[in-house]
Motif scaffolding. Structure first.
Motif, PDB file in Angstrom:
ATOM      1  N   THR A 106     -22.403  12.763 -43.411  1.00 14.98           N
ATOM      2  CA  THR A 106     -23.179  12.747 -44.659  1.00 14.98           C
ATOM      3  C   THR A 106     -22.543  13.612 -45.748  1.00 14.98           C
ATOM      4  O   THR A 106     -23.136  13.794 -46.813  1.00 14.98           O
ATOM      5  N   ASN A 143     -22.946  24.366 -46.161  1.00 19.88           N
ATOM      6  CA  ASN A 143     -23.917  23.644 -46.986  1.00 19.88           C
ATOM      7  C   ASN A 143     -25.101  24.522 -47.414  1.00 19.88           C
ATOM      8  O   ASN A 143     -25.308  25.603 -46.894  1.00 19.88           O
ATOM      9  N   ASP A 144     -25.868  24.006 -48.362  1.00 14.39           N
ATOM     10  CA  ASP A 144     -27.064  24.692 -48.850  1.00 14.39           C
ATOM     11  C   ASP A 144     -28.236  24.442 -47.916  1.00 14.39           C
ATOM     12  O   ASP A 144     -28.276  23.436 -47.209  1.00 14.39           O
TER      13      ASP A 144
HETATM   14  C1  FAD Z   1     -29.580  12.481 -47.907  1.00 13.66           C
HETATM   15  C2  FAD Z   1     -28.643  13.648 -47.969  1.00 13.66           C
HETATM   16  C3  FAD Z   1     -29.151  14.914 -48.216  1.00 13.66           C
HETATM   17  C4  FAD Z   1     -28.289  16.017 -48.299  1.00 13.66           C
HETATM   18  N1  FAD Z   1     -28.816  17.249 -48.497  1.00 13.66           N
HETATM   19  C5  FAD Z   1     -28.004  18.317 -48.546  1.00 13.66           C
HETATM   20  C6  FAD Z   1     -28.540  19.630 -48.726  1.00 13.66           C
HETATM   21  O1  FAD Z   1     -29.742  19.835 -48.801  1.00 13.66           O
HETATM   22  N2  FAD Z   1     -27.670  20.665 -48.804  1.00 13.66           N
HETATM   23  C7  FAD Z   1     -26.335  20.470 -48.714  1.00 13.66           C
HETATM   24  O2  FAD Z   1     -25.591  21.421 -48.817  1.00 13.66           O
HETATM   25  N3  FAD Z   1     -25.807  19.257 -48.534  1.00 13.66           N
HETATM   26  C8  FAD Z   1     -26.605  18.183 -48.436  1.00 13.66           C
HETATM   27  N4  FAD Z   1     -26.067  16.945 -48.252  1.00 13.66           N
HETATM   28  C9  FAD Z   1     -24.614  16.822 -48.097  1.00 13.66           C
HETATM   29  C10 FAD Z   1     -24.219  16.853 -46.570  1.00 13.66           C
HETATM   30  O3  FAD Z   1     -25.202  16.310 -45.793  1.00 13.66           O
HETATM   31  C11 FAD Z   1     -24.021  18.227 -46.077  1.00 13.66           C
HETATM   32  O4  FAD Z   1     -22.899  18.736 -46.732  1.00 13.66           O
HETATM   33  C12 FAD Z   1     -23.806  18.325 -44.553  1.00 13.66           C
HETATM   34  O5  FAD Z   1     -23.427  19.603 -44.197  1.00 13.66           O
HETATM   35  C13 FAD Z   1     -22.780  17.442 -43.959  1.00 13.66           C
HETATM   36  O6  FAD Z   1     -23.024  17.493 -42.571  1.00 13.66           O
HETATM   37  P1  FAD Z   1     -22.497  16.402 -41.606  1.00 13.66           P
HETATM   38  O7  FAD Z   1     -22.925  16.790 -40.214  1.00 13.66           O
HETATM   39  O8  FAD Z   1     -22.902  15.049 -42.043  1.00 13.66           O
HETATM   40  O9  FAD Z   1     -20.941  16.653 -41.767  1.00 13.66           O
HETATM   41  P2  FAD Z   1     -19.676  15.706 -41.980  1.00 13.66           P
HETATM   42  O10 FAD Z   1     -19.762  14.972 -43.266  1.00 13.66           O
HETATM   43  O11 FAD Z   1     -19.459  14.874 -40.750  1.00 13.66           O
HETATM   44  O12 FAD Z   1     -18.554  16.853 -42.064  1.00 13.66           O
HETATM   45  C14 FAD Z   1     -18.557  17.773 -43.116  1.00 13.66           C
HETATM   46  C15 FAD Z   1     -17.308  18.679 -43.013  1.00 13.66           C
HETATM   47  O13 FAD Z   1     -17.425  19.547 -41.887  1.00 13.66           O
HETATM   48  C16 FAD Z   1     -16.298  19.398 -41.013  1.00 13.66           C
HETATM   49  N5  FAD Z   1     -16.779  19.555 -39.647  1.00 13.66           N
HETATM   50  C17 FAD Z   1     -17.684  18.797 -38.998  1.00 13.66           C
HETATM   51  N6  FAD Z   1     -17.892  19.268 -37.767  1.00 13.66           N
HETATM   52  C18 FAD Z   1     -17.094  20.341 -37.611  1.00 13.66           C
HETATM   53  C19 FAD Z   1     -16.838  21.239 -36.551  1.00 13.66           C
HETATM   54  N7  FAD Z   1     -17.466  21.132 -35.381  1.00 13.66           N
HETATM   55  N8  FAD Z   1     -15.932  22.233 -36.742  1.00 13.66           N
HETATM   56  C20 FAD Z   1     -15.295  22.371 -37.927  1.00 13.66           C
HETATM   57  N9  FAD Z   1     -15.483  21.546 -38.974  1.00 13.66           N
HETATM   58  C21 FAD Z   1     -16.383  20.542 -38.813  1.00 13.66           C
HETATM   59  C22 FAD Z   1     -15.787  17.981 -41.296  1.00 13.66           C
HETATM   60  O14 FAD Z   1     -14.443  17.812 -40.947  1.00 13.66           O
HETATM   61  C23 FAD Z   1     -16.018  17.898 -42.798  1.00 13.66           C
HETATM   62  O15 FAD Z   1     -14.963  18.529 -43.479  1.00 13.66           O
HETATM   63  C24 FAD Z   1     -26.894  15.830 -48.151  1.00 13.66           C
HETATM   64  C25 FAD Z   1     -26.390  14.561 -47.896  1.00 13.66           C
HETATM   65  C26 FAD Z   1     -27.243  13.476 -47.795  1.00 13.66           C
HETATM   66  C27 FAD Z   1     -26.645  12.142 -47.515  1.00 13.66           C
END
Ligand code: FAD
Length: 488
Positions: A80, A155-156
């Protein structure tokens, strides 16, 4: 050896210990070809190999194979992310981390939990609830987002103004570095340490470029007994920010604080109108809306509400939003994996146009300037404005982490490029205003190429640290130090 021969040999070695959890099947790789960052419709970046490890030892073996054949290794969590952090634009081995989703220890006596890093925040909190505990680090994407990704992109959190970000919860983490070694960084279950260097901090926002986080120990807190959410409107943005500052200084039990601009407010009024068929009583002069939640024991929350009203309305001339359904609608949207109000306003929003944001941070006093720059820069690049939300992510402080959101036309490469031009100019403006280019999305494949402009000489030190953790530059290459979309 040709590239194809290397990939074939690597896959054979991976399958020897992972079995069918290592594959080069196109249909599986396709699911890992993008995240939520804007890119044009038919654009996909397929990794060459997909692996699904179950523990740290398997990740060590995977990285050792990658080292041998010098193949990129990219950790993937919920997918995400909004900056392209997981996009394998240099090919390589995609590591699906959600196979590592075990809770290793819940330790209520020490208010601590140790997990494998692929567990989602939602699942972790379900496991903690029977103990009356929770992890207060909660991005809105918590149903999909993992602990490893929260560390990876910093993230936030909805509750940042009370509990801070992931680093405020993290006490140690295991990372498999680009040297193919598993290293535990941090200070066991202690909250902080002044021995050695705080290498654990380097993992936060590293986006997997130093290694893959496989385990983490986190501090947890007691679930609050009750919570109340309210909203107030103000005549200017800065009135809202100053009113928040004063409320925090008063010592009230504020748990979340989000300040939105007039345009963003329209989402909530629109959703209310659609649902209840009447106009909410929001004054025309309202330039900002501040949503606050208060949590704790009932009497403290009740007192906090009353005292907050006297500050926000008495001292800052804010007006309390009486339509509590509208406020509840906003709160609901924080806890689902969907942009509910956007969908209500533009039902086809995610299909027809993508949400995109410049996620800059500036100090409180530069908020108005940054907002005006947003209006100008979005118009310059023909971006349809969604609005501004200011999240606050340091305990008890106004600490703007800002989402300047627009709708991205993702029909062609040129329209998507235009969005990234908008992000570039917003980022540079934020640096000019004594701020930062990104507060929660990360560099991804957007910002790395001009990181030096924000970090100066320290960027060279970052390069050397990267080489220490990842001498062959195999860990998520193409992130942090170069950009795919935006050139300096
Ligand atoms: C509906 C929606 C709401 C959202 N709300 C927020 C919010 O409130 N606050 C916010 O900040 N963001 C938000 N986001 C953005 C996003 O969801 C966040 O940034 C979230 O942290 C991404 O998490 P993910 O598990 O999907 O990570 P991914 O997109 O799969 O990965 C994110 C990054 O982390 C790295 N990574 C993943 N796993 C590991 C690991 N084990 N070790 C080292 N690196 C790793 C990946 O390589 C990539 O660079 C939102 C997105 C959506 C779609």
């Amino acid at each position: 050896m040709t590239d194809q021969e290397k990939l074939k040999a690597a896959l054979t070695e991976l399958q020897a210990f992972l079995g069918d959890r290592a594959t080069d099947s196109a249909i599986h790789r396709m699911a890992y070809s993008r995240d939520w960052s804007p890119r044009y419709k038919d654009m996909t970046d397929l990794p060459d190999i997909l692996v699904v490890p179950r523990n740290t030892e398997e990740v060590v073996q995977i990285v050792q194979v990658a080292l041998k054949y010098e193949l990129p290794v990219i950790p993937f969590a919920g997918g995400t992310g909004m900056g392209g952090g997981v996009v394998a634009w240099k090919g390589g081995i995609m590591v699906e981390t959600k196979g590592m989703n075990q809770v290793l220890e819940i330790d209520p006596a020490n208010m601590s939990v140790t997990v494998q890093a692929g567990i989602t925040i939602w699942e972790l909190n379900e496991r903690l609830a029977p103990y009356g505990l929770w992890l207060p680090h909660q991005p809105e994407s918590k149903r999909a987002c993992t602990i490893g990704a929260s560390i990876g992109c910093d993230n936030d959190s909805t509750f940042g103004v009370r509990y801070g970000k992931i680093l405020d919860c993290l006490t140690n983490a295991v990372v498999v570095t680009g040297r193919g070694e598993a290293v535990r960084l941090g200070h066991r279950k202690a909250s902080f340490s002044s021995t050695g260097y705080n290498l654990m901090h380097l993992l936060v926002a590293a986006e997997g470029t130093l290694g893959i986080v496989t385990e983490a120990t986190l501090r947890v807190v007691t679930l609050p007994k009750t919570r109340e959410v309210r909203a107030w409107v103000f005549r200017t943005l800065i009135d809202g920010a100053r009113a928040l500052e004063r409320t925090l200084a008063s010592g009230l039990s504020v748990e979340s604080a989000h300040l939105n601009c007039r345009r963003r407010l329209h989402f909530y009024t629109h959703a209310f109108r659609q649902k209840y068929g009447k106009e909410p009583e929001i004054p025309d002069w309202a330039e900002s809306i501040l949503f606050l939640s208060f949590a704790g024991d009932e009497d403290v929350v009740e007192f906090s509400l009353q005292k907050a009203r006297s500050i926000l309305e008495g001292e800052f001339h804010g007006e309390w939003v009486r339509e509590q359904e509208m406020v509840e609608g906003y709160w609901d949207s924080k806890h689902r994996l969907a942009f509910i109000p956007f969908k209500q306003k533009w039902p086809d929003s995610q299909r027809e146009k993508k949400f995109g944001a410049a996620d800059v941070g500036v100090p409180m006093g530069r908020l108005e300037e940054m907002y005006h720059a947003f209006l100008e820069i979005s118009a310059k690049y023909d971006q349809q404005i969604l609005g501004m939300t200011v999240y606050n992510e340091s305990p008890n402080k106004v600490s703007p982490s800002i989402s300047f959101a627009v709708f991205v036309d993702d029909s062609t490469e040129e329209t998507v490029q235009n969005f990234y031009r908008y992000v570039r100019e917003m980022s540079l403006k934020a640096v000019e205003l004594e701020g930062t280019m990104s507060t929660y999305i990360g560099d991804g494949d957007r910002l790395g190429g001009f990181n030096e402009l924000e970090h100066g000489l320290s960027f060279q030190y970052m390069k050397e640290l990267k080489a220490l953790f990842d001498p062959k530059n195999i860990m998520n290459p193409g992130k942090k130090f170069e950009s795919r979309w935006i050139q300096p």
